[in-house]
Motif scaffolding. Sequence first.
Motif, short mmCIF file in Angstrom:
data_model
loop_
_atom_site.label_atom_id
_atom_site.label_comp_id
_atom_site.label_asym_id
_atom_site.label_seq_id
_atom_site.Cartn_x
_atom_site.Cartn_y
_atom_site.Cartn_z
N ASN A 44 1.22 -1.25 -0.51
CA ASN A 44 -0.20 0.26 -0.03
C ASN A 44 1.03 1.43 -0.21
O ASN A 44 1.59 1.90 0.71
N THR A 45 1.03 2.32 -1.15
CA THR A 45 1.73 2.52 -1.59
C THR A 45 1.45 4.17 -0.54
O THR A 45 2.45 5.31 -0.26
N ASN A 46 -0.23 4.47 -0.10
CA ASN A 46 0.02 5.71 1.09
C ASN A 46 -0.17 5.35 1.87
O ASN A 46 0.22 6.92 2.60
N LEU A 47 -0.04 3.92 2.09
CA LEU A 47 0.48 3.90 3.79
C LEU A 47 1.77 3.69 4.22
O LEU A 47 2.10 3.54 5.17
N GLY A 48 2.46 3.09 3.30
CA GLY A 48 4.15 2.60 3.27
C GLY A 48 4.01 1.66 3.89
O GLY A 48 4.97 0.92 4.61
N LYS A 49 2.80 -0.12 3.59
CA LYS A 49 3.60 -1.39 4.42
C LYS A 49 2.66 -2.02 2.87
O LYS A 49 1.47 -1.54 2.76
N PHE A 50 2.92 -3.00 3.62
CA PHE A 50 1.92 -4.08 3.33
C PHE A 50 0.69 -4.47 4.13
O PHE A 50 1.32 -4.51 4.95
N GLU A 51 0.41 -5.04 3.33
CA GLU A 51 -1.28 -5.05 3.51
C GLU A 51 -1.68 -6.70 2.98
O GLU A 51 -1.46 -6.36 1.43
N LEU A 52 -2.15 -7.17 3.77
CA LEU A 52 -3.26 -8.51 2.89
C LEU A 52 -4.31 -7.66 2.06
O LEU A 52 -4.89 -6.90 2.36
N VAL A 53 -4.79 -8.89 0.91
CA VAL A 53 -5.87 -8.77 -0.31
C VAL A 53 -6.98 -9.14 -0.03
O VAL A 53 -6.91 -9.96 1.07
N LYS A 54 -7.94 -8.02 0.08
CA LYS A 54 -9.09 -8.33 0.78
C LYS A 54 -10.28 -8.91 -0.51
O LYS A 54 -9.95 -8.65 -1.66
#
Length: 161
Positions: free
Chosen positions: A151-161
């Motif tokens: 997630n480039t807006n938050l600067g972290k990796f996230e699980l895909v929903k």
Amino acid sequence: MLILNSGGTLNKRYNFINGELEVPMDNNAIDKILQNVEFKYDIAGIIFKDSLQMDINDRKMLANIIMQSKDDTFIIIHGTDTMNKSAEFLSEIFNDRKIILTGAMKPFEIDNIESSLNLGMAIGFAKAIHSNGIYICMNGNIELHNKITKNTNLGKFELVK
């Protein structure tokens, strides 16, 4: 298990002469993370680039090294900006190996905790998992490559929903 170092932010160091963060042509960050580990891991430094500079030839080089290796389990230190792209490329070639891509949002030289955690988790996962696949290990998550994204807006990796 073979650890392939392709560069990325995890490896970056500050160049005091030009004032820039650069990817050095060495494995120093990985060596420092693993210096207190009792087991000796094979590490190969191969590309030494920011992932935004990686191209199809670099991805083909990664694939060729994996193809020619006697190992069936790999950890790839990779820059976060194109980690998913490289994982997708590798998934089109390999279904008979365990490949875990990891890296860091901040250079080891600046914040060694994130880099150490990500690499440590990737190693532990690689030793425990029995299913082949292309995985990404970032920000406390390890999932198949198509189930996690940056997630480039938050600067972290996230699980895909």
